[in-house]
Scaffold this motif. Structure first.
Motif, short mmCIF file in Angstrom:
data_model
loop_
_atom_site.label_atom_id
_atom_site.label_comp_id
_atom_site.label_asym_id
_atom_site.label_seq_id
_atom_site.Cartn_x
_atom_site.Cartn_y
_atom_site.Cartn_z
N ILE A 1 -36.83 10.12 -72.68
CA ILE A 1 -36.87 11.33 -71.32
C ILE A 1 -36.40 12.45 -71.63
O ILE A 1 -35.09 12.50 -71.89
CB ILE A 1 -36.09 10.55 -70.26
CG1 ILE A 1 -36.56 8.83 -70.03
CG2 ILE A 1 -36.36 10.99 -69.00
CD1 ILE A 1 -35.97 8.28 -69.06
N ARG A 2 -37.04 13.75 -71.52
CA ARG A 2 -36.44 14.77 -72.00
C ARG A 2 -35.65 15.53 -70.84
O ARG A 2 -35.68 14.91 -69.77
CB ARG A 2 -37.77 15.83 -72.48
CG ARG A 2 -38.61 15.46 -73.46
CD ARG A 2 -37.91 15.22 -74.85
NE ARG A 2 -38.67 14.68 -76.09
CZ ARG A 2 -38.20 14.61 -77.16
NH1 ARG A 2 -37.04 14.95 -77.52
NH2 ARG A 2 -38.87 14.17 -78.05
N PRO A 3 -34.80 16.48 -71.15
CA PRO A 3 -33.96 17.13 -70.38
C PRO A 3 -34.91 17.63 -69.24
O PRO A 3 -35.82 18.34 -69.35
CB PRO A 3 -33.37 18.14 -70.96
CG PRO A 3 -33.07 17.60 -72.46
CD PRO A 3 -34.21 16.97 -72.57
N GLY A 4 -34.65 17.36 -67.92
CA GLY A 4 -35.24 18.02 -66.73
C GLY A 4 -36.59 16.97 -66.42
O GLY A 4 -37.28 17.35 -65.40
N GLU A 5 -36.93 15.80 -67.29
CA GLU A 5 -37.90 15.10 -67.10
C GLU A 5 -37.76 13.79 -66.19
O GLU A 5 -36.61 13.32 -66.49
CB GLU A 5 -38.75 14.99 -68.31
CG GLU A 5 -39.54 16.17 -68.92
CD GLU A 5 -40.18 15.91 -69.99
OE1 GLU A 5 -40.95 16.76 -70.55
OE2 GLU A 5 -40.29 14.75 -70.59
#
Length: 305
Positions: free
Chosen positions: A207-211
């Motif tokens: 899970i990427r930052p902001g996602e």
């Protein structure tokens, strides 16, 4: 003078260089990760180690293609323009992670909730947690967890620990990962006993930052023996919690009680968010709460006449 200079270390020149330094991968591994992400996205983009080093140093090598921009955003969670921009002298990224400004529109959040969620920067936030509890007439049960989570940290989230505990079980608990969304999970078991399971959800892709990501798992083999209740602990900020219960063969219910326990130990009734009905001989209940903090509990109890 900053500590970096006193120690002879050069501060990062770009946000990209800062993220690479903060991670545990080499430039070679980062370039390989870029090409792997490109293949997964179906993008015809490549990245050499030298090219990545030049980008991290702030040396623009001409106009980046849209495919490269999309892969960089997916891999690091930031736009390419942000990645090539400066990082904070204090070692904290000053750019806005990709998607963090738009997730409010995507989720349809009202302004006051946008501010509340934005204040949780640095955390993995559960936008929703849904628990489906199915109890057979003989007490054997299965429970399914579904999460919709938002990464407000500045690093990709690769795994999240979880645990389950029951008073009784019929042998060891059986865990199965759900395959319902685009995020795949593997369940890494760390400790198991007949009635206890400690494990971690491993995400692919992370899970990427902001996602946001949706994932879940199902546990079976637990057993209820006459003490009918479900007590849920919250270990992270949770925007919305829903508990759905189907209790087979419970023709007549004597009473249903819901409580919410605050982090300071204060307990309050939460009857206003219970709904229930019968489906043939089965009792069906739904219990919802919202805006829960770490170390809170929500409990639903019901009695048989």
């Amino acid at each position: 003078m900053p500590n970096d200079h006193r120690n002879g270390a050069r501060p990062p020149r770009t946000l990209l260089e800062q993220l690479i330094k903060q991670g545990e991968a080499t430039y070679e591994e980062q370039a390989a990760a870029f090409e792997k992400a490109a293949r997964a996205l179906g993008e015809p983009a490549t990245m050499s180690v030298r090219h990545l080093q030049r980008l991290a140093a702030g040396q623009r090598t001409g106009h980046a293609t849209p495919t490269t921009r999309r892969v960089m955003r997916q891999l690091y969670g930031y736009s390419l323009d942000d990645l090539l921009g400066p990082a904070s002298a204090a070692g904290v990224a000053t750019a806005t992670p990709a998607g963090r400004a738009s997730f409010a529109d995507e989720l349809g959040l009202p302004p006051h909730e946008v501010a509340e969620i934005a204040s949780l920067a640095g955390h993995l936030v559960d936008l929703s947690v849904t628990v489906d509890l199915h109890i057979a007439a003989d007490g054997l049960c299965s429970v399914t967890y579904r999460y919709h989570s938002l990464n407000l940290s500045d690093r990709p989230v690769h795994r999240a620990p979880r645990d389950l505990w029951f008073q009784h079980s019929r042998g060891k608990l059986d865990l199965v990962a759900l395959r319902e969304g685009t995020t795949r999970i593997a369940l890494q078991r760390m400790h198991t006993a007949d009635n206890v399971a400690k494990f971690a959800c491993q995400f692919s892709p992370p899970i990427r930052p902001g996602e946001t990501a949706s994932f879940g798992y199902r546990c079976s083999g637990a057993e209820f023996r006459g003490d009918w209740y479900w007590r849920q602990q919250f270990v992270r900020h949770t925007r919305a919690y829903t508990l759905n219960v189907r209790h087979e063969g419970l023709k007549d219910v004597g009473g249903i009680t819901a409580t919410e326990e605050l982090p300071d130990g204060t307990e309050t009734l939460a009857q206003e968010t219970i709904s229930w009905d019968y489906d043939g001989d089965d009792l069906i209940m739904t219990f919802v709460r919202d805006h829960l903090e770490p170390d809170q509990y929500a409990t639903l109890r019901w009695e048989h006449v």
